[in-house]
Design an enzyme around this catalytic site. Structure first.
Site, PDB file in Angstrom:
ATOM      1  N   HIS A  26       0.839  -1.205   0.000  1.00 35.95           N
ATOM      2  CA  HIS A  26       0.000   0.000   0.000  1.00 35.95           C
ATOM      3  C   HIS A  26       0.868   1.248   0.000  1.00 35.95           C
ATOM      4  O   HIS A  26       2.039   1.218   0.397  1.00 35.95           O
ATOM      5  CB  HIS A  26      -0.944   0.015   1.211  1.00 35.95           C
ATOM      6  CG  HIS A  26      -0.265   0.307   2.521  1.00 35.95           C
ATOM      7  ND1 HIS A  26      -0.105   1.589   3.011  1.00 35.95           N
ATOM      8  CD2 HIS A  26       0.295  -0.513   3.439  1.00 35.95           C
ATOM      9  CE1 HIS A  26       0.527   1.537   4.165  1.00 35.95           C
ATOM     10  NE2 HIS A  26       0.781   0.272   4.456  1.00 35.95           N
ATOM     11  N   CYS A  27       0.287   2.354  -0.489  1.00 38.41           N
ATOM     12  CA  CYS A  27       0.944   3.658  -0.424  1.00 38.41           C
ATOM     13  C   CYS A  27       0.068   4.541   0.464  1.00 38.41           C
ATOM     14  O   CYS A  27      -0.680   4.047   1.298  1.00 38.41           O
ATOM     15  CB  CYS A  27       1.139   4.251  -1.814  1.00 38.41           C
ATOM     16  SG  CYS A  27      -0.402   4.517  -2.722  1.00 38.41           S
ATOM     17  N   ALA A  28       0.147   5.840   0.293  1.00 37.33           N
ATOM     18  CA  ALA A  28      -0.586   6.750   1.181  1.00 37.33           C
ATOM     19  C   ALA A  28      -2.099   6.620   1.052  1.00 37.33           C
ATOM     20  O   ALA A  28      -2.832   6.798   2.023  1.00 37.33           O
ATOM     21  CB  ALA A  28      -0.173   8.197   0.899  1.00 37.33           C
ATOM     22  N   ARG A  30      -3.682   4.116  -1.555  1.00 42.58           N
ATOM     23  CA  ARG A  30      -4.147   2.984  -2.350  1.00 42.58           C
ATOM     24  C   ARG A  30      -3.620   1.647  -1.840  1.00 42.58           C
ATOM     25  O   ARG A  30      -2.475   1.537  -1.421  1.00 42.58           O
ATOM     26  CB  ARG A  30      -3.712   3.143  -3.812  1.00 42.58           C
ATOM     27  CG  ARG A  30      -4.030   4.479  -4.423  1.00 42.58           C
ATOM     28  CD  ARG A  30      -3.475   4.564  -5.834  1.00 42.58           C
ATOM     29  NE  ARG A  30      -3.483   5.929  -6.332  1.00 42.58           N
ATOM     30  CZ  ARG A  30      -3.034   6.293  -7.520  1.00 42.58           C
ATOM     31  NH1 ARG A  30      -2.542   5.383  -8.330  1.00 42.58           N
ATOM     32  NH2 ARG A  30      -3.074   7.552  -7.895  1.00 42.58           N
TER      33      ARG A  30
END
Length: 464
Positions: A26-28, A30
């Protein structure tokens, strides 16, 4: 209301079950899922899951937008249910061959600059605060004049505002080595060599207060303070060279020979070939960017304001990080930021109109938080979750962005930093332009909102 565990289970089932998941990260905002077979993904079912703000397949990953904070909790539940977790770096390797050559190159460019952005954001905010504190009107409020400010205080502010750009090549070389598989510490030292005080300072040379060193009577050698492309190219080649050398030298000598040879070869190439050549390339790119931004009658803002969010959809918008850094370093201000801020704000205005107009509780719960996210500078939830899904709101947002960009260009707005926009972006305009900046964004939001409300959305679209 479903629990995060239930939402995670629904997402897993909608993308084809555990057996279709290769890895998840995961990113910030998504959840990024590598799948074995993207044909097994039930797109409509995924988008119907509670808290999902949109989903799409891009760069070899199926990306499900949850928004900041929520995505961390969903990721924990997905991995707890048995999905294989991986780092974003691992997924980058897995998806490295996805997309065409241009997309891969831009993605790598973005991977290099994203970790550097927070330091440059802080620098821009420091510049904005310094501009506010040193304004004559502000000083007069406290009974002071610019002459009352001590030299030590000015020096302190320069430490805050100048350091990141003085050592920018070191940051770029460090990050480039990291992305392309080299030792980041070697990259950091190589970057520091490019700005060592032993070389004539690039800014002093540009101002005519110093002369370049001449090697072999014709090769000009200077420091590369504030330069980006020479450090990026040196970092890329240095990382590749390091991996090649490690395969050739005996393990017992690796610790001694590898860093020695990499630094010796790369600083020689950097000062005598890479630096002079790519600094010239950098200057041409800069000249072209300024030419576009200087188009008369606000045309540059009109064009950039309209197309910026279209480029965001393609995923290659990270190239703008480089342009903003170069603009800021060369001009001392950033005319690109207020234009894209208007484009971002407009998408938020369009999503807000959808959220207020719809009678669907689910869409309302999706659109209103997405519009707030856009007003804080992150448009993916608004674009992929709302506006692009119904298309017309997205187009109305583009029109609002074009008008706002036109005004930003016409008013010649100049940000004191980069990478923060709309509401947080006000911190980059703590000067005489703050009211114009607010006006531009309000107009962008208003036009996108009004057009979407009148022509861009009706609940009948939900049936299509």
């Amino acid at each position: 209301m479903a629990t995060n565990r239930e939402i995670a289970q629904e997402v897993i089932e909608a993308i084809g079950g555990q057996e279709n998941i290769q890895s998840v990260a995961h990113c910030a905002t998504r959840l990024r899922i590598m799948v074995h077979d993207k044909e097994k993904i039930d797109q409509e079912r995924v988008e119907g899951v509670e808290k999902v703000k949109g989903a799409f397949y891009n760069s070899g990953q199926y990306q499900v937008i949850f928004g900041t904070g929520t995505v961390n909790r969903i990721y924990d539940e997905v991995t707890a249910l048995g999905a294989t977790g991986s780092t974003k770096a691992d997924q980058k390797e897995e998806s490295a061959k996805q997309g065409n050559a241009f997309q891969r190159a831009v993605r790598s460019f973005g991977d290099v600059f994203v970790p550097i952005i927070p330091a440059l954001v802080a620098t821009g905010l420091f510049m904005g605060l310094r501009g506010l504190v040193l304004q004559e009107q502000i000083l007069a409020f406290f009974g002071l004049t610019p002459g009352d400010i001590s030299d030590n205080f000015i020096l302190f502010t320069q430490v805050l505002t100048d350091t990141a750009f003085i050592f920018l090549p070191a940051l770029v070389a460090w990050s480039t080595f990291r992305v392309f598989g080299g030792n980041p510490t070697i990259g950091l030292v190589l970057g520091l060599m490019l700005v060592t005080p032993a070389l004539p300072n690039a800014w002093e040379v540009a101002a005519g207060n110093a002369e370049p060193l001449k090697f072999l009577g014709f090769i000009p050698v200077v420091g590369y303070q504030g330069s980006v492309i020479p450090a990026f190219v040196a970092g890329f080649l240095g990382a590749k060279l390091e991996k090649r050398i490690r395969k050739m030298v005996p393990e017992s000598l690796d610790l001694i020979l590898t860093p020695f040879l990499v630094l010796l070869i790369m600083i020689t190439l950097s000062l005598f070939a890479i630096g002079p050549i790519f600094h010239t390339v950098e200057e041409y790119i800069m000249a072209g960017t300024i030419y576009i931004l200087d188009l008369p009658f606000g045309l540059s803002g009109l064009i950039i304001g309209f197309f910026h969010q279209i480029i965001v959809i393609t995923g290659v918008h990270h190239i703008f990080n480089f342009l903003e850094i170069q603009l800021f370093e060369n001009l001392g201000f950033n005319p690109f930021n207020p234009i894209i801020s208007a484009a971002i704000a407009a998408q938020g205005g369009a999503a807000l109109a959808v959220g207020l107009k719809t009678k669907s509780k689910k869409l309302k719960a999706l659109a209103l938080p997405s519009s707030l996210s856009a007003f804080l500078g992150i448009t993916e939830p608004a674009i992929f979750g709302v506006n692009l899904r119904y298309m017309k709101p997205f187009v109305m947002g583009l029109i609002g962005g074009a008008v706002g960009g036109f005004l930003a260009s016409l008013f010649k707005l100049k940000a004191t930093g980069l990478a923060v926009t709309v509401i947080p972006g006000t911190l980059l305009f703590l000067n005489s332009q703050i009211f114009l900046y607010l006006l531009v964004n309000i107009i962008s939001i208003g036009i996108a909102f009004g057009l979407t409300w009148a022509f861009g959305y009706k609940d009948g679209m939900l049936d299509k």
